[in-house]
Scaffold this active site. Structure first.
Site, mmCIF file in Angstrom:
data_model
loop_
_atom_site.group_PDB
_atom_site.id
_atom_site.type_symbol
_atom_site.label_atom_id
_atom_site.label_comp_id
_atom_site.label_asym_id
_atom_site.label_seq_id
_atom_site.Cartn_x
_atom_site.Cartn_y
_atom_site.Cartn_z
ATOM 1 N N LYS A 16 16.610 -57.966 -12.850
ATOM 2 C CA LYS A 16 16.652 -59.090 -13.797
ATOM 3 C C LYS A 16 16.603 -58.604 -15.248
ATOM 4 C CE LYS A 16 12.835 -60.831 -12.164
ATOM 5 N NZ LYS A 16 12.498 -59.787 -11.178
ATOM 6 N N ARG A 91 8.159 -69.013 -12.369
ATOM 7 C CA ARG A 91 7.841 -68.345 -11.101
ATOM 8 C C ARG A 91 7.126 -69.267 -10.135
ATOM 9 N NH1 ARG A 91 7.582 -62.731 -13.529
ATOM 10 N NH2 ARG A 91 7.085 -61.252 -11.905
ATOM 11 N N ARG A 130 11.690 -46.570 -11.229
ATOM 12 C CA ARG A 130 11.786 -47.247 -12.545
ATOM 13 C C ARG A 130 10.912 -46.545 -13.585
ATOM 14 N NH1 ARG A 130 11.110 -53.615 -13.132
ATOM 15 N NH2 ARG A 130 9.092 -53.318 -12.128
ATOM 16 N N ARG A 163 5.395 -48.123 -14.947
ATOM 17 C CA ARG A 163 4.494 -49.271 -15.024
ATOM 18 C C ARG A 163 3.376 -49.110 -14.001
ATOM 19 N NH1 ARG A 163 8.185 -54.661 -15.005
ATOM 20 N NH2 ARG A 163 6.367 -55.360 -13.822
ATOM 21 N N ARG A 174 2.963 -57.673 -4.915
ATOM 22 C CA ARG A 174 3.847 -58.474 -5.785
ATOM 23 C C ARG A 174 4.987 -59.091 -4.973
ATOM 24 N NH1 ARG A 174 5.474 -54.168 -9.706
ATOM 25 N NH2 ARG A 174 6.707 -55.707 -10.800
HETATM 26 P P1 ADP Z 1 13.326 -56.518 -12.611
HETATM 27 O O1 ADP Z 1 13.408 -56.908 -14.076
HETATM 28 O O2 ADP Z 1 13.973 -57.525 -11.709
HETATM 29 O O3 ADP Z 1 11.919 -56.202 -12.174
HETATM 30 P P2 ADP Z 1 14.677 -54.083 -13.496
HETATM 31 O O4 ADP Z 1 15.813 -54.605 -14.307
HETATM 32 O O5 ADP Z 1 13.509 -53.484 -14.216
HETATM 33 O O6 ADP Z 1 14.183 -55.181 -12.421
HETATM 34 O O7 ADP Z 1 15.313 -52.981 -12.478
HETATM 35 C C1 ADP Z 1 14.483 -52.273 -11.567
HETATM 36 C C2 ADP Z 1 14.987 -50.821 -11.460
HETATM 37 O O8 ADP Z 1 16.261 -50.800 -10.821
HETATM 38 C C3 ADP Z 1 15.167 -50.137 -12.818
HETATM 39 O O9 ADP Z 1 14.768 -48.792 -12.671
HETATM 40 C C4 ADP Z 1 16.675 -50.274 -13.097
HETATM 41 O O10 ADP Z 1 17.168 -49.183 -13.882
HETATM 42 C C5 ADP Z 1 17.268 -50.241 -11.684
HETATM 43 N N1 ADP Z 1 18.444 -51.124 -11.526
HETATM 44 C C6 ADP Z 1 18.619 -52.369 -12.060
HETATM 45 N N2 ADP Z 1 19.796 -52.898 -11.674
HETATM 46 C C7 ADP Z 1 20.379 -51.980 -10.849
HETATM 47 C C8 ADP Z 1 21.610 -51.939 -10.106
HETATM 48 N N3 ADP Z 1 22.468 -52.961 -10.116
HETATM 49 N N4 ADP Z 1 21.866 -50.832 -9.364
HETATM 50 C C9 ADP Z 1 21.000 -49.796 -9.340
HETATM 51 N N5 ADP Z 1 19.817 -49.772 -10.012
HETATM 52 C C10 ADP Z 1 19.507 -50.841 -10.764
HETATM 53 P P1 AMP Z 2 7.354 -58.794 -14.490
HETATM 54 O O1 AMP Z 2 7.520 -57.854 -15.634
HETATM 55 O O2 AMP Z 2 8.255 -59.997 -14.559
HETATM 56 O O3 AMP Z 2 7.413 -58.097 -13.152
HETATM 57 O O4 AMP Z 2 5.861 -59.381 -14.633
HETATM 58 C C1 AMP Z 2 4.728 -58.539 -14.616
HETATM 59 C C2 AMP Z 2 3.477 -59.363 -14.342
HETATM 60 O O5 AMP Z 2 3.259 -60.333 -15.399
HETATM 61 C C3 AMP Z 2 3.499 -60.205 -13.063
HETATM 62 O O6 AMP Z 2 3.146 -59.457 -11.909
HETATM 63 C C4 AMP Z 2 2.477 -61.286 -13.397
HETATM 64 O O7 AMP Z 2 1.144 -60.797 -13.297
HETATM 65 C C5 AMP Z 2 2.752 -61.545 -14.873
HETATM 66 N N1 AMP Z 2 3.782 -62.591 -15.056
HETATM 67 C C6 AMP Z 2 5.007 -62.437 -15.650
HETATM 68 N N2 AMP Z 2 5.682 -63.601 -15.644
HETATM 69 C C7 AMP Z 2 4.898 -64.510 -15.024
HETATM 70 C C8 AMP Z 2 5.051 -65.884 -14.676
HETATM 71 N N3 AMP Z 2 6.175 -66.577 -14.977
HETATM 72 N N4 AMP Z 2 4.044 -66.491 -14.018
HETATM 73 C C9 AMP Z 2 2.902 -65.840 -13.731
HETATM 74 N N5 AMP Z 2 2.694 -64.542 -13.999
HETATM 75 C C10 AMP Z 2 3.679 -63.880 -14.651
#
Ligand code: ADP
Ligand code: AMP
Length: 222
Positions: A16, A91, A130, A163, A174
């Protein structure tokens, strides 16, 4: 595109943030990630950060009223007037209702809700690989999208970090939280005709293209 209001939903690690950053870069609307906002608040030791930190460490959801409030404040900023890409919000169903009310107050509405579909084993590989920039939030992957200089952000040279909530135990929790609270939102949005499920296992550009086509087709429809 005149205005663009998108919601990106899906499990942690689905891509995302990567797609939201790309949409921001190419089309302009700000990338609003509640997770990023909380990480900044925790880092800066603000009141919101202190209230959110224990939930985030456990991988639990931060209570709706705290999240809704930071989104309300963010959506009042002038840079969101022409749209926004919401990543990780809403969420829960109450958050979705809150967002609807917030947008309606400002005569705005959602253009698309994109659900990122992905198998769990792919997610786990993405989350363990990541790495993020603690300064600018840029997202990398050790295997799929490595930085040009190992361990350093391409944009500002900061040392990349993993992270804390990407540790294996927290990741599994999660995912369970996602299934329990966020997955039901799919039905909520599917009924409204602005819902797109994307195959999030495809390469970054292919996922981007699929979302773009959908958004364009909606913009063209009467
Ligand atoms: P989210 O925001 O949904 O938690 P991220 O955008 O941080 O996910 O992506 C999670 C990991 O996967 C990151 O290390 C990113 O570089 C990698 N990634 C994201 N999209 C793709 C894709 N389409 N193919 C391969 N790796 C990806
Ligand atoms: P994310 O970066 O989206 O994976 O979010 C990291 C953490 O932030 C989550 O595991 C939650 O603890 C908190 N968080 C982010 N967005 C929300 C949301 N919309 N509702 C509740 N908790 C959230």
């Amino acid at each position: 595109m005149k205005t663009l209001h998108l919601v990106f939903m899906g499990p942690p690690g689905a891509g995302k943030g990567t797609q939201a950053a790309l949409f921001h870069e190419r089309y302009g609307p700000p990338h609003v990630s509640t997770g990023d906002m909380f990480r900044v608040a925790v880092r800066d030791g603000t009141d919101v950060g202190r209230r959110a930190t224990e939930y985030m460490q456990r991988g639990d959801l931060v209570p709706d009223e705290i999240v809704d409030e930071i989104v309300r404040i963010r959506l009042a900023q002038p840079d969101t007037a022409r749209g926004v890409i919401l990543d990780g919000y809403p969420r829960t169903l109450p958050q979705a209702d809150y967002l609807d009310a917030l947008l309606a107050e400002r005569d705005r509405g959602l253009d698309a809700v994109v659900s990122f579909e992905i198998h769990e084993e792919v997610l786990l590989r993405r989350l363990t690989g990541r790495r993020v920039c603690p300064t600018c939030g840029a997202i990398y992957h050790l295997g799929n999208n490595p930085p040009k200089t190992p361990g350093r952000c391409d944009l500002d040279g900061t040392a990349l970090v993993q992270r804390k909530d990407d540790a294996p135990d927290t990741v599994l929790h999660r995912l369970q939280v996602f299934r329990q609270w966020t997955a039901p939102l799919v039905n909520h949005y599917r009924k409204r005709g602005l819902f797109l499920a994307v195959d999030a296992e495809r390469p970054v550009e292919a996922v981007h293209e699929q979302i773009l086509q959908f958004v364009r087709s909606r913009a063209a429809s009467p």
